[in-house]
Design a protein around this motif. Structure first.
Motif, PDB file in Angstrom:
ATOM      1  N   ARG B  12       0.835  -1.202   0.000  1.00 25.72           N
ATOM      2  CA  ARG B  12       0.000   0.000   0.000  1.00 25.72           C
ATOM      3  C   ARG B  12       0.871   1.254   0.000  1.00 25.72           C
ATOM      4  O   ARG B  12       1.841   1.334   0.760  1.00 25.72           O
ATOM      5  CB  ARG B  12      -0.897   0.005   1.238  1.00 25.72           C
ATOM      6  N   LYS B  44      -5.871  -8.911  -7.106  1.00 21.15           N
ATOM      7  CA  LYS B  44      -5.750  -8.466  -5.710  1.00 21.15           C
ATOM      8  C   LYS B  44      -7.103  -8.394  -5.002  1.00 21.15           C
ATOM      9  O   LYS B  44      -7.207  -8.634  -3.807  1.00 21.15           O
ATOM     10  CB  LYS B  44      -5.088  -7.080  -5.651  1.00 21.15           C
ATOM     11  N   ASP B  45      -8.137  -8.038  -5.776  1.00 20.06           N
ATOM     12  CA  ASP B  45      -9.472  -7.920  -5.165  1.00 20.06           C
ATOM     13  C   ASP B  45      -9.968  -9.257  -4.627  1.00 20.06           C
ATOM     14  O   ASP B  45     -10.861  -9.307  -3.784  1.00 20.06           O
ATOM     15  CB  ASP B  45     -10.494  -7.417  -6.199  1.00 20.06           C
ATOM     16  N   ARG B  58       1.829  -7.709  11.672  1.00 23.27           N
ATOM     17  CA  ARG B  58       1.737  -6.343  11.168  1.00 23.27           C
ATOM     18  C   ARG B  58       1.827  -6.289   9.644  1.00 23.27           C
ATOM     19  O   ARG B  58       1.484  -5.285   9.029  1.00 23.27           O
ATOM     20  CB  ARG B  58       2.834  -5.470  11.777  1.00 23.27           C
ATOM     21  N   SER B  60       0.015  -7.537   7.392  1.00 20.56           N
ATOM     22  CA  SER B  60      -1.264  -7.374   6.679  1.00 20.56           C
ATOM     23  C   SER B  60      -1.551  -5.913   6.360  1.00 20.56           C
ATOM     24  O   SER B  60      -2.112  -5.593   5.316  1.00 20.56           O
ATOM     25  CB  SER B  60      -2.409  -7.981   7.491  1.00 20.56           C
ATOM     26  N   GLY B  61      -1.155  -5.007   7.235  1.00 19.23           N
ATOM     27  CA  GLY B  61      -1.435  -3.584   7.020  1.00 19.23           C
ATOM     28  C   GLY B  61      -0.648  -2.982   5.867  1.00 19.23           C
ATOM     29  O   GLY B  61      -1.052  -1.966   5.296  1.00 19.23           O
ATOM     30  N   ASP B  64      -1.559  -4.685  -0.108  1.00 14.97           N
ATOM     31  CA  ASP B  64      -2.731  -4.088  -0.760  1.00 14.97           C
ATOM     32  C   ASP B  64      -3.743  -5.158  -1.193  1.00 14.97           C
ATOM     33  O   ASP B  64      -3.960  -5.388  -2.380  1.00 14.97           O
ATOM     34  CB  ASP B  64      -2.274  -3.257  -1.959  1.00 14.97           C
ATOM     35  N   PHE B  65      -4.321  -5.826  -0.196  1.00 13.48           N
ATOM     36  CA  PHE B  65      -5.374  -6.811  -0.467  1.00 13.48           C
ATOM     37  C   PHE B  65      -6.547  -6.490   0.459  1.00 13.48           C
ATOM     38  O   PHE B  65      -6.562  -5.439   1.096  1.00 13.48           O
ATOM     39  CB  PHE B  65      -4.860  -8.231  -0.200  1.00 13.48           C
ATOM     40  N   ASN B  66      -7.520  -7.375   0.552  1.00 10.36           N
ATOM     41  CA  ASN B  66      -8.549  -7.270   1.591  1.00 10.36           C
ATOM     42  C   ASN B  66      -7.891  -7.799   2.862  1.00 10.36           C
ATOM     43  O   ASN B  66      -7.629  -8.999   2.960  1.00 10.36           O
ATOM     44  CB  ASN B  66      -9.760  -8.135   1.224  1.00 10.36           C
ATOM     45  N   THR B  67      -7.596  -6.924   3.813  1.00  7.75           N
ATOM     46  CA  THR B  67      -6.725  -7.343   4.916  1.00  7.75           C
ATOM     47  C   THR B  67      -7.377  -7.189   6.285  1.00  7.75           C
ATOM     48  O   THR B  67      -8.127  -6.243   6.524  1.00  7.75           O
ATOM     49  CB  THR B  67      -5.401  -6.548   4.909  1.00  7.75           C
ATOM     50  N   VAL B  68      -7.077  -8.146   7.154  1.00  5.10           N
ATOM     51  CA  VAL B  68      -7.557  -8.101   8.536  1.00  5.10           C
ATOM     52  C   VAL B  68      -6.380  -8.316   9.483  1.00  5.10           C
ATOM     53  O   VAL B  68      -5.664  -9.314   9.366  1.00  5.10           O
ATOM     54  CB  VAL B  68      -8.605  -9.201   8.833  1.00  5.10           C
ATOM     55  N   HIS B  69      -6.203  -7.404  10.386  1.00  8.09           N
ATOM     56  CA  HIS B  69      -5.250  -7.541  11.482  1.00  8.09           C
ATOM     57  C   HIS B  69      -6.142  -7.879  12.675  1.00  8.09           C
ATOM     58  O   HIS B  69      -6.700  -6.987  13.298  1.00  8.09           O
ATOM     59  CB  HIS B  69      -4.528  -6.194  11.631  1.00  8.09           C
ATOM     60  N   SER B  70      -6.333  -9.174  12.934  1.00  5.92           N
ATOM     61  CA  SER B  70      -7.396  -9.574  13.869  1.00  5.92           C
ATOM     62  C   SER B  70      -6.880  -9.525  15.303  1.00  5.92           C
ATOM     63  O   SER B  70      -6.040  -8.693  15.621  1.00  5.92           O
ATOM     64  CB  SER B  70      -7.940 -10.953  13.484  1.00  5.92           C
ATOM     65  N   PHE B  78     -11.196 -15.903  11.848  1.00  7.76           N
ATOM     66  CA  PHE B  78     -11.601 -14.846  10.903  1.00  7.76           C
ATOM     67  C   PHE B  78     -11.428 -15.339   9.463  1.00  7.76           C
ATOM     68  O   PHE B  78     -12.314 -15.160   8.622  1.00  7.76           O
ATOM     69  CB  PHE B  78     -10.755 -13.580  11.106  1.00  7.76           C
ATOM     70  N   ILE B  82     -14.219 -15.848   6.389  1.00 10.04           N
ATOM     71  CA  ILE B  82     -14.130 -15.228   5.059  1.00 10.04           C
ATOM     72  C   ILE B  82     -14.208 -16.303   3.981  1.00 10.04           C
ATOM     73  O   ILE B  82     -14.958 -16.178   3.010  1.00 10.04           O
ATOM     74  CB  ILE B  82     -12.830 -14.410   4.928  1.00 10.04           C
TER      75      ILE B  82
END
Lengths: 383, 276
Positions: B12, B44-45, B58, B60-61, B64-70, B78, B82
């Motif tokens: 990102r 990527k989507d 960290r 995931s942040g 540039d994908f659909n990301t979760v920092h759970s 999680f 999904i």
């Protein structure tokens, strides 16, 4: 086509979920909520939805939150010990603003307590169980038809305000069987979360600039790639360690609920118009309160009932007005006195507030509340 | 594709530099992940990257994908949600040794048991780096840690064996030193239908390395070079030779029904039978 059935409260929750368009349930078996999972394991696949029994209570809510990120309406259900285990991720849902309906069918606690006996000891846990300040919406049904209606309502509120909503039941309501008239499900508007507009690259998952402070939520896999985190974050969802970000995010989370109390807070009044003595009761306890009001009226005590249906946020406006109207308020609950403290704080001396509490595995009976009302009248002196 | 172009495509804008310490191997492993994703050619989507809590999570942040920092230990629930709700998506889990093997251990064995189509990339730095170097379930016995000043008593998991025993259909181990091989292993994990574990041996010179006098970052990478043995060669070693070595490569691969495909059959059956 509508249909009239004899139905258990827990099953009515499952039916309400399907009626609201829920497509995903994740959970773990626990008494006295298990029937909700059992019913949805049968119902959901028939509408193309998904049921999964997870390895533990934490995974039950975690899997549902993951599914919610793809745009599905989701549910998890549990009772006492399981509700304790889910608390961390309830806070995650509140902070990351992920819609979910969490059912807690209360039983006697603490710990394993009395798994098959009714209690209302999780009222404060439903409000404050997860760590940190956070807003929450909690609804309490008092009948089987209301289990159905409030499950649908829980989805409306959860999707509209992008927040976890807790359906706080008790064993009385969960296991009771009553007549329920179910509407045709296609006649029920399906609650939908606000969808983002505009170019995907400009999407801000946590921008509260909109009028109602609830940001639109993109579904995973549909072109708007965004970041979800339990850290304090900026408008895009990225971690922001500043004090300003903390203040602004928490302010918005609280304001998005507190600015809409008239929409969110629901109460019911029963024979309150000319009442001098009021019961405040919710959930299974409210059923004895209706009967007690009728019995008291027959005995010449002008009694009425205020029933909080939304128990969180607190019905402050209604409770203040009640305190100004009646000579005495009795809060009846199946715990050692939780909601009564909030009522007392809110009424703030406008009239006396006392507790009628019971926590011995048994429901509160109408005769007990009648006696409490008569005693209140005697103390007040002939009114 | 050069790394600069991969960064432009898969990281990102504005999120780098990362928070990892100088000499940390997490960057090499994250680089291997995007190289593998590039080779899949996936949109990527259509990719979700789900992480837990800890240094590696960290990542995931930055991606540039659909990301979760759970939450700590909860990446797999999680990710399972999904994948079940959107089976067409490719779901990759980024986790660490503490996140996956300690607080998330129950989720780890059950996700493996279901054989749900997730790829778990586990950054194994043998320690809780973010909290300052406490011992994890993958810290070797007799190591020093900030909570084991006299050395650890605990025995570490063999995660690949654990995953296999739990029902995973793909288990591999790579290392940051053998980065090109790690790319291949991650790619194989993503392409494999079912639960895939790729353990990436990382290095934490600032905390684990310093406490155990393992030298600087290059020294720790050279240790990986000198102690990792390709799986086939490892099998031929005797117990004494195996003692200070670890196998890398694909350690287990099998075919078994995949969870979301099996659940799709349940849906088809329930719809046909019209409920119970």
């Amino acid at each position: 086509m509508s249909k009239t059935l004899l139905m258990q409260g827990n099953k009515a929750v499952a039916e309400g979920a399907v009626a609201a368009g829920a497509e995903f349930f994740g959970g773990y078996p626990i008494t006295p909520s298990t029937e909700i999972a059992e019913e949805l394991s049968a119902l959901l696949p028939t509408i193309g939805g998904t049921f999964i029994q997870m390895e533990d209570e934490i995974a039950g809510i975690g899997v549902a939150l993951g599914a919610s990120l793809t745009g599905k309406k989701v549910m998890t259900a549990t009772s006492g010990p399981g509700f304790s285990l889910k608390q961390e991720l309830i806070g995650y849902a509140a902070l990351a603003e992920i819609p979910i309906v969490i059912v807690n069918v209360q039983r006697v606690g603490p710990s394993t307590g009395q798994p098959t006996a009714p209690a209302q000891g999780d009222v404060m846990q439903a409000r404050w169980g997860t760590h940190g300040d956070h807003p929450i919406i909690v609804l309490t049904p008092a009948s089987v038809p209301e289990c159905f209606r409030l499950t649908v309502r829980a989805y409306e509120l959860s999707e509209k305000y992008r927040t976890p909503v807790i359906l706080l039941m008790d064993e009385i309501i969960g296991h009771m069987r009553e007549k329920v008239q179910l509407p045709a499900y296609d006649s029920i508007p399906k609650p939908e979360r606000k969808k983002p507009l505009g170019p995907p690259e400009e999407y801000r998952a946590y921008s509260g600039a909109q009028t109602d402070l609830v940001p639109p939520m993109a579904a995973f896999g549909q072109g708007r790639r965004w970041h979800v985190t339990g850290l304090i974050h900026d408008e895009y969802g990225f971690p922001d360690g500043s004090g300003k970000a903390t203040q602004e995010l928490l302010d918005r989370l609280f304001a998005k609920i507190n600015n809409h109390l008239d929409d969110i807070v629901e109460t019911e009044e029963y024979r309150l118009d000319d009442a001098d003595f009021a019961l405040v009761a919710y959930g299974g306890t409210a059923r004895a309160a209706y009967a007690a009001v009728d019995l008291a009226r027959a005995e010449g005590v002008k009694a009425g009932l205020l029933r909080p249906i939304t128990i969180w946020p607190l019905a402050e406006k209604q409770l203040k007005a009640l305190g100004g109207q009646v000579k005495h308020i009795i809060v009846a609950e199946m715990n050692r006195g939780q909601y009564v403290l909030e009522v007392e704080r809110t009424v703030a001396g406008r009239c006396p507030v006392t507790l009628y509490a019971k926590c011995n595995n048994e429901a509160i009976a109408p005769a007990e509340l009648l006696a409490a009302l008569q005693k209140a009248k005697q103390h007040t002196g002939g009114a | 594709m050069f790394m600069e172009q991969l960064i432009e495509k898969y990281f990102r804008p504005g999120r780098l530099p990362h928070i990892w310490c100088p000499g940390c191997a997490n960057g090499i492993i994250t680089g291997a992940l995007v190289k593998a994703i590039y080779r899949t050619g996936l949109d990527k989507d259509n990719i979700a990257v789900v992480s837990g809590i800890g240094c590696s999570s960290r990542a995931s942040g930055y991606l540039d994908f659909n990301t979760v920092h759970s939450a700590h230990g909860r990446a797999l629930p999680f990710a399972t949600g999904i994948k079940l709700a959107a089976p067409q998506m490719t779901v990759i889990v980024i986790t660490g040794d503490g996140d996956a093997a300690a607080i998330g251990g129950n989720h780890f064995i059950h996700a493996a048991r279901r054989n749900i189509d997730l790829t778990v990339l586990l950054y194994n730095n043998n320690t809780y780096g973010m909290t300052g170097g406490q011992y994890s379930p993958l810290t070797p016995t007799n190591s020093k840690a900030s909570t084991a000043p006299y050395g650890t008593v605990d025995r570490p998991f063999d995660l690949a064996a654990l995953a296999r025993g739990a029902g995973a259909t793909f288990a591999a181990r790579g290392s940051a030193f053998h980065a090109p091989m790690l790319v291949d292993l991650i790619l194989s994990g993503i392409r494999h239908k079912g639960f895939s574990l790729v353990e990436a041996v990382a290095s934490c010179p600032i905390s684990y390395g310093r406490q155990n006098k393992l030298g600087d970052a290059p020294a720790m990478l050279k240790w990986q070079r000198d102690h990792a043995v390709p799986a086939a060669a490892y099998e031929k070693l005797n117990d004494e030779q195996k003692a200070d070595k670890f196998p890398i490569g694909v350690l287990h691969q099998a075919d078994a029904p995949e969870y979301t495909e099996e659940y799709a059959k349940i849906i088809a059956r329930a719809r046909k039978e019209g409920g119970h």
